[in-house]
Design an enzyme around this catalytic site. Structure first.
Site, short mmCIF file in Angstrom:
data_model
loop_
_atom_site.label_atom_id
_atom_site.label_comp_id
_atom_site.label_asym_id
_atom_site.label_seq_id
_atom_site.Cartn_x
_atom_site.Cartn_y
_atom_site.Cartn_z
N HIS A 20 57.24 12.37 26.62
CA HIS A 20 57.30 11.34 25.58
C HIS A 20 55.89 11.01 25.07
O HIS A 20 55.67 10.86 23.88
CB HIS A 20 57.89 10.03 26.13
CG HIS A 20 59.30 10.15 26.64
ND1 HIS A 20 59.63 10.03 27.97
CD2 HIS A 20 60.48 10.35 25.99
CE1 HIS A 20 60.93 10.14 28.13
NE2 HIS A 20 61.48 10.34 26.94
N ARG A 74 65.66 12.55 33.42
CA ARG A 74 66.75 12.86 34.36
C ARG A 74 66.26 13.61 35.59
O ARG A 74 67.04 13.77 36.54
CB ARG A 74 67.86 13.64 33.66
CG ARG A 74 68.66 12.78 32.68
CD ARG A 74 69.87 13.51 32.13
NE ARG A 74 70.78 12.61 31.45
CZ ARG A 74 70.89 12.51 30.11
NH1 ARG A 74 70.13 13.25 29.32
NH2 ARG A 74 71.75 11.66 29.58
N TYR A 106 62.01 5.12 30.01
CA TYR A 106 61.66 5.76 31.27
C TYR A 106 60.66 6.89 30.96
O TYR A 106 60.89 8.06 31.25
CB TYR A 106 62.90 6.30 31.99
CG TYR A 106 62.70 6.35 33.50
CD1 TYR A 106 62.68 5.18 34.24
CD2 TYR A 106 62.50 7.55 34.16
CE1 TYR A 106 62.48 5.20 35.61
CE2 TYR A 106 62.29 7.59 35.53
CZ TYR A 106 62.29 6.42 36.25
OH TYR A 106 62.09 6.44 37.61
N LYS A 160 61.84 20.26 23.63
CA LYS A 160 62.66 20.39 24.85
C LYS A 160 64.14 20.29 24.47
O LYS A 160 64.98 21.01 24.99
CB LYS A 160 62.30 19.29 25.85
CG LYS A 160 62.63 19.70 27.24
CD LYS A 160 63.40 18.82 28.13
CE LYS A 160 63.82 17.49 27.78
NZ LYS A 160 65.00 17.06 28.55
N GLN A 215 75.85 8.21 22.30
CA GLN A 215 75.61 9.63 22.55
C GLN A 215 75.99 10.06 23.96
O GLN A 215 75.80 11.21 24.34
CB GLN A 215 74.16 9.99 22.24
CG GLN A 215 73.13 9.45 23.21
CD GLN A 215 71.71 9.66 22.69
OE1 GLN A 215 71.29 9.08 21.70
NE2 GLN A 215 70.98 10.54 23.36
#
Ligand code: AMP
Length: 281
Positions: A37, A187, A32, A149, A61
């Protein structure tokens, strides 16, 4: 660009390109993809001959009740974006390929995983360390690229690589933000437009804290209280933490005497958002 789906195929490919003398770079992701990224992919493109991007939503995770089943996915769009960035390979293994059996081996990095997100997400960093260890062994990159981040994540990975003598250089890249300062995250798509606007307060509180420190504020309590007040005024569902820690040990600092990592984790709507800022007094 090649799409590789099995561990065996990926290992064979890596062996071949390494034997040819190519420098390989790995960008591990859960897909996503967004500009955050892609900034890692661009850095890898500069630093390596062969750029491999892994896309794998790693179940180990995620804790019980977390968003594993709803985590956003759009493989077609990811392929399109990575083609534009001239990535060489997407490694997209199946869960059954990565974990043919439940792993009896655990990678537990002590201390660095105790505080911050480790306190709210028990087991999370063990899952991260396990999958990154596996990816490093499968892809055998010369360099691997991570985002600041997730500061705690790159600290945990760096330590794991040092302690276990992985032959890889870890490169940490800066946080990429939206126009209003919100750190980009897969998210963020969970946020309604109202929550999305309010979420900009995370970065605003970090900027305010930096301003206070630059102006001479040395009381950690005063700084964290100001941040909490700002965040609370935007009615989040919950503030998981607002912390000032030593950037090396990730342990809370009691005063501002050197570089300090200010870090926040806040829930708006269905999203748990994290952000941080490294500040030099
Ligand atoms: P994820 O897909 O969320 O697991 O993230 C994959 C990698 O991208 C991790 O190293 C993240 O730290 C990095 N990353 C995610 N968002 C950002 C961002 N806004 N800026 C820089 N790196 C990021």
């Amino acid at each position: 660009m090649e799409i590789v789906r099995t561990v065996h195929e990926m290992q064979t490919y890596s062996d071949e390109v390494r034997a040819q003398g190519s420098i390989t770079g790995l960008v591990p992701t859960m897909g996503y993809l967004h500009e955050g990224h892609l900034s890692l992919v661009r850095r890898a493109r500069e630093d390596a001959d062969i750029v491999i991007v892994s896309i794998f939503v790693n179940p180990t995770q995620f804790g019980p009740g977390e968003d594993l089943s709803t985590y956003p996915r759009d493989f077609e769009s990811d392929v399109h974006l990575l083609e534009k960035e001239n990535a060489d390979v997407i490694f997209n293994p199946a869960v059954s390929g990565m974990y043919p059996e439940p792993s009896l081996t655990n990678v537990y990095v002590h201390k660095l995983t105790q505080g911050l997100c480790g306190a709210d997400r028990p087991g999370h960093f063990e899952g991260v360390a396990l999958v990154v260890a596996k990816l490093l062994n499968i892809v055998k990159p010369h360099k691997a690229f991570f985002g600041a981040k997730d500061f705690q994540q790159q600290a945990v990975i760096r330590r794991m690589v040092t302690d276990l003598n992985f032959d890889v250089e870890i490169v940490t890249c800066p946080v990429v933000r939206e126009r209003d300062g919100l750190a980009m995250s897969s998210r963020n798509m969970y946020l309604t437009s109202d929550e999305r606007e309010r979420a900009a307060v995370l970065n605003q509180s970090l900027e305010e804290a930096e301003r206070l420190i630059k102006e001479g504020e040395r009381s950690v309590d005063a700084i964290l209280n100001r941040m909490r007040t700002m965040i609370q005024s935007k009615n989040p569902v919950k503030i998981d933490y607002v912390s000032a820690v030593d950037p090396d040990t990730l342990e809370p600092v009691t005063g501002i005497r050197g570089p300090v990592l200010l870090a926040v984790a806040v829930r708006f709507g269905k999203a748990r958002l994290v952000d941080n800022r490294l500040v030099e007094p």
